[in-house]
Enzyme design. Structure first.
Site, mmCIF file in Angstrom:
data_model
loop_
_atom_site.group_PDB
_atom_site.id
_atom_site.type_symbol
_atom_site.label_atom_id
_atom_site.label_comp_id
_atom_site.label_asym_id
_atom_site.label_seq_id
_atom_site.Cartn_x
_atom_site.Cartn_y
_atom_site.Cartn_z
ATOM 1 N N ASN A 1 14.623 21.419 99.708
ATOM 2 C CA ASN A 1 15.131 21.757 98.383
ATOM 3 C C ASN A 1 15.665 20.492 97.733
ATOM 4 O OD1 ASN A 1 14.708 24.621 98.447
ATOM 5 N ND2 ASN A 1 16.382 24.748 99.929
ATOM 6 N N HIS B 1 14.028 21.447 106.035
ATOM 7 C CA HIS B 1 14.103 22.664 106.854
ATOM 8 C C HIS B 1 12.793 22.792 107.624
ATOM 9 C CE1 HIS B 1 17.519 24.609 104.525
ATOM 10 N NE2 HIS B 1 17.087 23.740 103.631
ATOM 11 N N HIS C 1 17.620 16.597 103.436
ATOM 12 C CA HIS C 1 17.280 17.294 104.671
ATOM 13 C C HIS C 1 15.998 18.074 104.483
ATOM 14 C CE1 HIS C 1 19.906 19.861 102.236
ATOM 15 N NE2 HIS C 1 19.217 20.904 102.699
ATOM 16 N N GLU D 1 21.907 22.928 98.348
ATOM 17 C CA GLU D 1 23.349 23.139 98.542
ATOM 18 C C GLU D 1 24.038 21.899 99.084
ATOM 19 O OE1 GLU D 1 24.032 26.393 101.196
ATOM 20 O OE2 GLU D 1 22.835 27.785 99.986
HETATM 21 P P1 AMP Z 1 19.859 23.584 101.172
HETATM 22 O O1 AMP Z 1 20.096 24.816 100.365
HETATM 23 O O2 AMP Z 1 18.403 23.189 101.224
HETATM 24 O O3 AMP Z 1 20.755 22.442 100.728
HETATM 25 O O4 AMP Z 1 20.210 23.947 102.654
HETATM 26 C C1 AMP Z 1 21.431 23.669 103.263
HETATM 27 C C2 AMP Z 1 21.412 24.328 104.605
HETATM 28 O O5 AMP Z 1 22.470 23.802 105.373
HETATM 29 C C3 AMP Z 1 21.583 25.844 104.578
HETATM 30 O O6 AMP Z 1 20.445 26.464 105.185
HETATM 31 C C4 AMP Z 1 22.865 26.065 105.391
HETATM 32 O O7 AMP Z 1 22.831 27.233 106.192
HETATM 33 C C5 AMP Z 1 22.921 24.810 106.225
HETATM 34 N N1 AMP Z 1 24.238 24.425 106.700
HETATM 35 C C6 AMP Z 1 25.375 24.337 105.983
HETATM 36 N N2 AMP Z 1 26.408 23.932 106.752
HETATM 37 C C7 AMP Z 1 25.892 23.765 108.003
HETATM 38 C C8 AMP Z 1 26.440 23.363 109.249
HETATM 39 N N3 AMP Z 1 27.740 23.045 109.400
HETATM 40 N N4 AMP Z 1 25.630 23.305 110.335
HETATM 41 C C9 AMP Z 1 24.319 23.623 110.213
HETATM 42 N N5 AMP Z 1 23.733 24.004 109.059
HETATM 43 C C10 AMP Z 1 24.513 24.086 107.962
#
Ligand code: AMP
Length: 126
Positions: free
Chosen positions: A97, A112, A110, A105
């Site tokens: 994303n 996925h 990163h 977020e």
């Molecule tokens: P995005 O919406 O692509 O930015 O995805 C962020 C991802 O980070 C989401 O799938 C969250 O569940 C994940 N996330 C947030 N905090 C943590 C954490 N402490 N450990 C592992 N994953 C996390």
């Protein structure tokens, strides 16, 4: 300066804190340039996040500013992680994303990695 509409890199974002060891993670893979760990809210039987260790806010930023060796290392690590998780045969999905419209977020680039079951359509219709 980072590239993308997300502004300057926030050194206190959650993935920066994981990289500094301030927050725990369930680590899958690590080398000099890459860390991979299980997503805390998995959306598939396998849901792993793969991140560069250097501070890039997004894919746009990473693709513009990372060095060729870093980009190659990241891509090869991603493939190796998927293979090590046993996903090559059945398949998997790689997704990043980037920015507001994608709902990014966490402002540290990163990817996925999803797998372990049929993943359904790429996007919900509409
Ligand atoms: P995005 O919406 O692509 O930015 O995805 C962020 C991802 O980070 C989401 O799938 C969250 O569940 C994940 N996330 C947030 N905090 C943590 C954490 N402490 N450990 C592992 N994953 C996390």
């Amino acid at each position: 300066m980072p590239v993308s509409g997300l502004g300057a890199y926030d050194p206190d974002n959650v993935f920066a804190r994981i990289l500094r060891g301030e927050i725990p993670c369930r680590r899958v893979f690590e080398d000099d340039h890459v860390l991979a760990f299980h997503d805390i809210r998995p959306l598939a039987p396998v849901h792993v996040l793969v991140i560069p260790k250097r501070p890039y806010v997004s894919f746009a930023d990473f693709s513009a500013r990372a060095g060729d060796a870093e980009i190659a290392g990241f891509t090869r690590a991603l493939g190796r992680i998927a293979a090590t998780l046993g996903l090559d045969e059945a398949g998997y999905r790689v997704l990043s994303n980037m920015g507001a419209d994608a709902g990014q977020e966490v402002p540290h680039f990163h990817v996925h990695l999803f797998g372990g079951a049929p993943l359904g359509p790429m996007l919900a219709p509409g």
